[in-house]
Motif scaffolding. Structure first.
Motif, PDB file in Angstrom:
ATOM      1  N   HIS A  23       0.818  -1.214   0.000  1.00  0.00           N
ATOM      2  CA  HIS A  23       0.000   0.000   0.000  1.00  0.00           C
ATOM      3  C   HIS A  23       0.853   1.267   0.000  1.00  0.00           C
ATOM      4  O   HIS A  23       0.354   2.357  -0.251  1.00  0.00           O
ATOM      5  CB  HIS A  23      -0.925  -0.001   1.224  1.00  0.00           C
ATOM      6  CG  HIS A  23      -0.158  -0.008   2.512  1.00  0.00           C
ATOM      7  ND1 HIS A  23       0.379  -1.179   3.037  1.00  0.00           N
ATOM      8  CD2 HIS A  23       0.190   0.988   3.352  1.00  0.00           C
ATOM      9  CE1 HIS A  23       1.012  -0.885   4.166  1.00  0.00           C
ATOM     10  NE2 HIS A  23       0.913   0.415   4.367  1.00  0.00           N
ATOM     11  N   SER A  24       2.148   1.142   0.277  1.00  0.00           N
ATOM     12  CA  SER A  24       3.042   2.294   0.353  1.00  0.00           C
ATOM     13  C   SER A  24       3.871   2.407  -0.923  1.00  0.00           C
ATOM     14  O   SER A  24       4.947   1.820  -1.035  1.00  0.00           O
ATOM     15  CB  SER A  24       3.957   2.181   1.575  1.00  0.00           C
ATOM     16  OG  SER A  24       4.873   3.257   1.584  1.00  0.00           O
ATOM     17  N   GLU A  25       3.368   3.169  -1.869  1.00  0.00           N
ATOM     18  CA  GLU A  25       4.078   3.364  -3.134  1.00  0.00           C
ATOM     19  C   GLU A  25       5.475   3.922  -2.901  1.00  0.00           C
ATOM     20  O   GLU A  25       6.423   3.503  -3.554  1.00  0.00           O
ATOM     21  CB  GLU A  25       3.287   4.319  -4.042  1.00  0.00           C
ATOM     22  CG  GLU A  25       2.019   3.731  -4.592  1.00  0.00           C
ATOM     23  CD  GLU A  25       2.292   2.659  -5.626  1.00  0.00           C
ATOM     24  OE1 GLU A  25       3.181   2.846  -6.479  1.00  0.00           O
ATOM     25  OE2 GLU A  25       1.623   1.618  -5.574  1.00  0.00           O
ATOM     26  N   ARG A  26       5.586   4.847  -1.972  1.00  0.00           N
ATOM     27  CA  ARG A  26       6.880   5.480  -1.699  1.00  0.00           C
ATOM     28  C   ARG A  26       7.906   4.444  -1.253  1.00  0.00           C
ATOM     29  O   ARG A  26       9.048   4.442  -1.718  1.00  0.00           O
ATOM     30  CB  ARG A  26       6.724   6.565  -0.647  1.00  0.00           C
ATOM     31  CG  ARG A  26       7.970   7.381  -0.409  1.00  0.00           C
ATOM     32  CD  ARG A  26       7.723   8.440   0.667  1.00  0.00           C
ATOM     33  NE  ARG A  26       8.666   9.487   0.788  1.00  0.00           N
ATOM     34  CZ  ARG A  26       9.969   9.373   0.966  1.00  0.00           C
ATOM     35  NH1 ARG A  26      10.532   8.211   0.975  1.00  0.00           N
ATOM     36  NH2 ARG A  26      10.741  10.432   1.114  1.00  0.00           N
ATOM     37  N   THR A  27       7.521   3.555  -0.349  1.00  0.00           N
ATOM     38  CA  THR A  27       8.422   2.533   0.157  1.00  0.00           C
ATOM     39  C   THR A  27       8.918   1.643  -0.978  1.00  0.00           C
ATOM     40  O   THR A  27      10.113   1.345  -1.088  1.00  0.00           O
ATOM     41  CB  THR A  27       7.717   1.680   1.230  1.00  0.00           C
ATOM     42  OG1 THR A  27       7.341   2.541   2.309  1.00  0.00           O
ATOM     43  CG2 THR A  27       8.601   0.572   1.745  1.00  0.00           C
ATOM     44  N   ILE A  28       8.010   1.242  -1.847  1.00  0.00           N
ATOM     45  CA  ILE A  28       8.375   0.366  -2.963  1.00  0.00           C
ATOM     46  C   ILE A  28       9.236   1.100  -3.976  1.00  0.00           C
ATOM     47  O   ILE A  28      10.236   0.558  -4.474  1.00  0.00           O
ATOM     48  CB  ILE A  28       7.113  -0.235  -3.604  1.00  0.00           C
ATOM     49  CG1 ILE A  28       6.449  -1.186  -2.601  1.00  0.00           C
ATOM     50  CG2 ILE A  28       7.448  -0.955  -4.909  1.00  0.00           C
ATOM     51  CD1 ILE A  28       5.102  -1.690  -3.008  1.00  0.00           C
ATOM     52  N   LEU A  29       8.904   2.352  -4.268  1.00  0.00           N
ATOM     53  CA  LEU A  29       9.695   3.115  -5.235  1.00  0.00           C
ATOM     54  C   LEU A  29      11.117   3.347  -4.745  1.00  0.00           C
ATOM     55  O   LEU A  29      12.074   3.267  -5.523  1.00  0.00           O
ATOM     56  CB  LEU A  29       9.012   4.450  -5.548  1.00  0.00           C
ATOM     57  CG  LEU A  29       7.724   4.365  -6.354  1.00  0.00           C
ATOM     58  CD1 LEU A  29       7.051   5.727  -6.438  1.00  0.00           C
ATOM     59  CD2 LEU A  29       7.992   3.812  -7.740  1.00  0.00           C
ATOM     60  N   VAL A  30      11.278   3.621  -3.461  1.00  0.00           N
ATOM     61  CA  VAL A  30      12.619   3.812  -2.897  1.00  0.00           C
ATOM     62  C   VAL A  30      13.414   2.514  -3.009  1.00  0.00           C
ATOM     63  O   VAL A  30      14.571   2.511  -3.436  1.00  0.00           O
ATOM     64  CB  VAL A  30      12.545   4.310  -1.441  1.00  0.00           C
ATOM     65  CG1 VAL A  30      13.895   4.232  -0.754  1.00  0.00           C
ATOM     66  CG2 VAL A  30      12.010   5.739  -1.393  1.00  0.00           C
ATOM     67  N   ALA A  31      12.798   1.402  -2.636  1.00  0.00           N
ATOM     68  CA  ALA A  31      13.482   0.106  -2.710  1.00  0.00           C
ATOM     69  C   ALA A  31      13.865  -0.221  -4.158  1.00  0.00           C
ATOM     70  O   ALA A  31      14.963  -0.715  -4.422  1.00  0.00           O
ATOM     71  CB  ALA A  31      12.603  -0.996  -2.115  1.00  0.00           C
TER      72      ALA A  31
END
Length: 101
Positions: free
Chosen positions: A54-62
């Motif tokens: 649900h956290s786009e930011r977390t996935i994009l950073v990874a």
């Protein structure tokens, strides 16, 4: 890197501090030893996709850090695919995506 990882290693996979520590370890390793960082960063992305989808930011950073590592290792085709996936996610509607404005 290692100190943070050792501190939070015993916590469950769903613990945000553990996930952040794993990401920090991967990013720190990538600075000098990208071949050692790669499995850590791949595991960190898998963890983010599994528990923080649900956290786009977390996935994009990874994904960004993993793409950087792949590029450092000369695996440019794989790095490009990771960047393309990130780009498509940013263009799609949603909290971080383009909303058409």
């Amino acid at each position: 890197g290692w100190a943070a990882w050792k501190t939070y290693l015993g916590r469950p996979d769903t613990d945000g501090y553990r996930c952040n520590a794993q990401g920090l370890l991967g990013a720190a390793l990538n600075e000098s030893r990208p071949e050692e960082a790669l499995p850590v960063l791949e595991a960190n992305l898998a963890l983010a996709q599994r528990y923080w989808s649900h956290s786009e930011r977390t996935i994009l950073v990874a994904q960004s850090i993993l793409a950087s590592c792949l590029g450092d290792l000369g695996r440019l085709d794989e790095a490009l695919v990771s960047v393309e996936i990130k780009f498509v996610r940013q263009l799609s509607p949603g909290p971080l995506g383009n909303t058409g404005t």
